[in-house]
Design a protein around this motif. Structure first.
Motif, PDB file in Angstrom:
ATOM      1  N   ASN A 426      33.465  37.180  32.061  1.00 52.69           N
ATOM      2  CA  ASN A 426      34.094  37.176  33.383  1.00 52.69           C
ATOM      3  C   ASN A 426      35.594  37.446  33.205  1.00 52.69           C
ATOM      4  OD1 ASN A 426      35.088  36.672  35.950  1.00 52.69           O
ATOM      5  ND2 ASN A 426      33.674  34.966  36.315  1.00 52.69           N
ATOM      6  N   LEU A 427      35.947  38.726  33.170  1.00 57.13           N
ATOM      7  CA  LEU A 427      37.321  39.124  32.874  1.00 57.13           C
ATOM      8  C   LEU A 427      38.280  38.747  34.009  1.00 57.13           C
ATOM      9  CD1 LEU A 427      36.682  42.701  31.387  1.00 57.13           C
ATOM     10  CD2 LEU A 427      36.885  40.538  30.145  1.00 57.13           C
ATOM     11  N   GLU A 428      37.874  38.979  35.252  1.00 54.90           N
ATOM     12  CA  GLU A 428      38.768  38.767  36.387  1.00 54.90           C
ATOM     13  C   GLU A 428      39.166  37.294  36.513  1.00 54.90           C
ATOM     14  OE1 GLU A 428      41.031  39.863  39.806  1.00 54.90           O
ATOM     15  OE2 GLU A 428      40.343  40.837  37.976  1.00 54.90           O
ATOM     16  N   ARG A 431      41.597  36.524  33.752  1.00 56.82           N
ATOM     17  CA  ARG A 431      42.873  37.227  33.954  1.00 56.82           C
ATOM     18  C   ARG A 431      43.756  36.437  34.901  1.00 56.82           C
ATOM     19  NH1 ARG A 431      45.389  40.222  37.656  1.00 56.82           N
ATOM     20  NH2 ARG A 431      43.651  40.114  39.136  1.00 56.82           N
ATOM     21  N   ARG A 452      33.312  43.848  31.064  1.00 49.94           N
ATOM     22  CA  ARG A 452      32.930  42.900  32.113  1.00 49.94           C
ATOM     23  C   ARG A 452      31.448  42.573  32.064  1.00 49.94           C
ATOM     24  NH1 ARG A 452      30.527  43.495  37.087  1.00 49.94           N
ATOM     25  NH2 ARG A 452      30.456  45.758  36.818  1.00 49.94           N
ATOM     26  N   LYS A 458      34.283  42.325  39.442  1.00 48.05           N
ATOM     27  CA  LYS A 458      34.920  43.400  38.693  1.00 48.05           C
ATOM     28  C   LYS A 458      36.393  43.099  38.453  1.00 48.05           C
ATOM     29  CE  LYS A 458      31.773  47.098  40.035  1.00 48.05           C
ATOM     30  NZ  LYS A 458      31.624  48.434  40.647  1.00 48.05           N
ATOM     31  N   LEU A 459      36.910  43.690  37.383  1.00 50.95           N
ATOM     32  CA  LEU A 459      38.312  43.537  37.022  1.00 50.95           C
ATOM     33  C   LEU A 459      39.149  44.408  37.956  1.00 50.95           C
ATOM     34  CD1 LEU A 459      40.290  42.309  34.903  1.00 50.95           C
ATOM     35  CD2 LEU A 459      39.985  44.411  33.589  1.00 50.95           C
ATOM     36  N   ASP A 460      39.988  43.780  38.785  1.00 52.90           N
ATOM     37  CA  ASP A 460      40.754  44.505  39.790  1.00 52.90           C
ATOM     38  C   ASP A 460      42.067  45.050  39.250  1.00 52.90           C
ATOM     39  OD1 ASP A 460      38.823  43.948  41.659  1.00 52.90           O
ATOM     40  OD2 ASP A 460      39.826  42.160  42.414  1.00 52.90           O
ATOM     41  N   ARG A 479      35.009  48.276  34.746  1.00 52.70           N
ATOM     42  CA  ARG A 479      36.164  47.872  35.534  1.00 52.70           C
ATOM     43  C   ARG A 479      36.170  48.575  36.881  1.00 52.70           C
ATOM     44  NH1 ARG A 479      36.256  52.013  36.852  1.00 52.70           N
ATOM     45  NH2 ARG A 479      37.677  53.730  36.577  1.00 52.70           N
TER      46      ARG A 479
END
Length: 502
Positions: A426-428, A431, A452, A458-460, A479
């Motif tokens: 879970n990148l977002e 971050r 991801r 999703k990574l914004d 992404r």
């Protein structure tokens, strides 16, 4: 005026002695020197003419001239002739040997069709003639390169080998000698470049930065590998139909047949150090087969079962305590046993098992670990004591893929020489929690991959991501950036080499 031809020169002394007695003049005299060793060529001339393997066109030209020295090749034989020339893979020696066979035989389509179907076996029958010529290539290798060259004999014919995998295998086998402050992988890369420069290894793929991505050896040189390796009791190869029995004191085995059938035949060898498996099996390695492996091959240092696959990764895998190199792929395994951390000698570990969900691996006990690849999300425990230098993983260079949960300041502070890092999850969320600011601790990091988890948001953006100063490659997978990332790159990275979105 004179012309001198020195063919197949291996030492610089030959040229030095001749050069002392030659008169320097401008009368148009010429000296031609041929050598397989690039260092010899550059000693004579800083810009030598490099002869590559022949193209298909040039291969056919040489082949047709040798088979038909006077007349032209009949048009009805041209297609078969070109097929045979192509199968020689650009090696002039192979073309000349094959042409010599055809020169003495009837030149009919029936006969040429038969020969075309058996080019490899015909060249094998002429091995004595080829060995006398090609063995010079082996005999003139420096001692430290000979085992590296012979190691190609473990792989199947025409097998393309990833250079990085080859480096790690050579290191695990103990072939690579430590040199000053260079990493052993850098020394191994120099070894490969030397073998390529000596024309005993071919480059099959290149990275965008000009380094070797994959390599192979020509069929005839592969036969030399196996011939010399067996002669020197360096390795054994077992293919379909060959005996399962190994000679006493066998050290290395390339399995090109069924691994399950081989292990089940009880071929005990307490001296076997390496087993590389290439034969496809109908089913993966079972728990019972693992038990036979412990029993019959207790001294294994290298075990590559990637192509075969395994049914399960057993809890008692630590019984193979000498392992330095281990690659496993499993479509069914549910757990990564904690006991794998007790493989204290392990240098390379590669595991692909889609049903193992977020396993925990205590890498702090694995002091020799250099390269770790897990296809999923790996959880790392916090180091036991951040003030204890014994917990620092000084050798670890590759770490793919860990969970964002493990991207803590304490974890990264214990990885001072990490070069490649992969994050999956879970990148977002992480971050926004500013956990990715900890990347700045990794001063040696060159390659970063952010992937991801498809079940997560999703990574914004790349805001709050602080890139380390020496990063040269960034890959984003899955992404959906809402802003142009280049402004952030320019603010964070002093020298950016490659950016990839997939």
């Amino acid at each position: 005026m004179y012309m001198i031809v020195l063919d197949d020169v291996w030492k610089t002394d030959c040229w030095d002695e001749l050069n002392q007695v030659l008169a320097t003049n401008t009368c148009g005299s010429r000296i031609i020197i041929t050598t397989q060793d690039e260092s010899v060529a550059r000693h004579v001339n800083e810009k030598p003419l490099k002869l590559n393997f022949l193209s298909e066109e040039k291969s056919w030209e040489l082949f047709s001239k040798k088979v038909f020295p006077v007349e032209r090749c009949p048009t009805d034989l041209e297609d078969l002739g070109k097929q045979m020339a192509e199968k020689c893979k650009g090696l002039p020696l192979a073309i000349v040997v094959l042409a010599g066979v055809l020169l003495k035989k009837e030149k009919t389509r029936r006969w040429w069709s038969k020969v075309s179907s058996h080019v490899s076996s015909i060249l094998t029958e002429q091995t004595d003639q080829c060995i006398k010529i090609l063995q010079l290539s082996y005999d003139n290798l420096p001692d430290h390169l000979k085992p590296c060259f012979l190691y190609f004999g473990l792989f199947p014919n025409d097998f393309e080998i990833a250079a990085r995998k080859l480096f790690r295998l050579w290191i695990a086998e103990g072939f690579v000698q430590k040199k000053d402050n260079e990493k052993m992988e850098e020394v191994a890369e120099e070894y490969l470049e030397d073998l390529i420069a000596r024309n005993v290894v071919q480059v099959s793929k290149m990275h965008v930065d000009g380094t070797v991505k994959a390599c192979c050896v020509h069929d005839l040189l592969h036969k030399i590998c196996i011939f010399k390796a067996k002669e020197e009791k360096f390795l054994e190869v077992r293919a379909f139909g060959s005996s399962y029995t190994l000679p006493p004191n066998s050290r290395r085995l390339g399995l090109h047949s069924s691994m399950l059938n081989y292990i089940s035949s009880n071929p005990a060898s307490s001296t076997l150090r390496s087993m590389l498996c290439f034969g496809p099996d109908e089913r993966p390695l079972s728990l019972e087969a693992w038990k036979l492996l412990y029993k019959h091959f207790p001294s294994l240092r290298v075990f590559d079962a990637w192509i075969v696959g395994v049914e399960v990764i057993p809890n008692d895998i630590h019984k193979l305590l000498h392992l330095r190199y281990l690659t496993l792929k499993s479509p069914t395994a549910q757990t990564l046993p904690a006991s794998i951390s007790n493989l204290w000698n392990l240098q390379t570990l590669v595991v692909a098992a889609p049903h193992i969900d977020r396993p925990r691996l205590n890498i702090w006990k694995m002091k020799e670990l250099r390269h770790l690849r897990f296809h999923g999300q790996l959880l790392l425990p916090e180091p036991p004591n951040e003030n204890d230098s014994n917990n620092v993983s000084i050798n670890l260079q590759t770490l793919y893929c860990i969970s964002p949960d493990s991207c803590t300041e304490r974890v990264f502070s214990m990885l001072p020489n990490l070069l490649k890092l992969g994050i999956h999850g879970n990148l977002e969320e992480h971050r926004l929690s500013k956990k990715f600011q900890n990347f700045s601790i990794l001063n040696c990091l060159q390659t970063l991959k952010l992937e991801r988890d498809r079940s997560c948001r999703k990574l914004d953006s790349l805001e709050y991501v602080v890139f380390p100063p020496n990063l040269s490659k960034l890959t984003l997978v899955g992404r959906q950036l809402l802003e142009d990332p280049m402004d952030i790159f320019l603010d964070n990275i002093s020298f950016f080499f490659f950016f990839q979105i997939s």
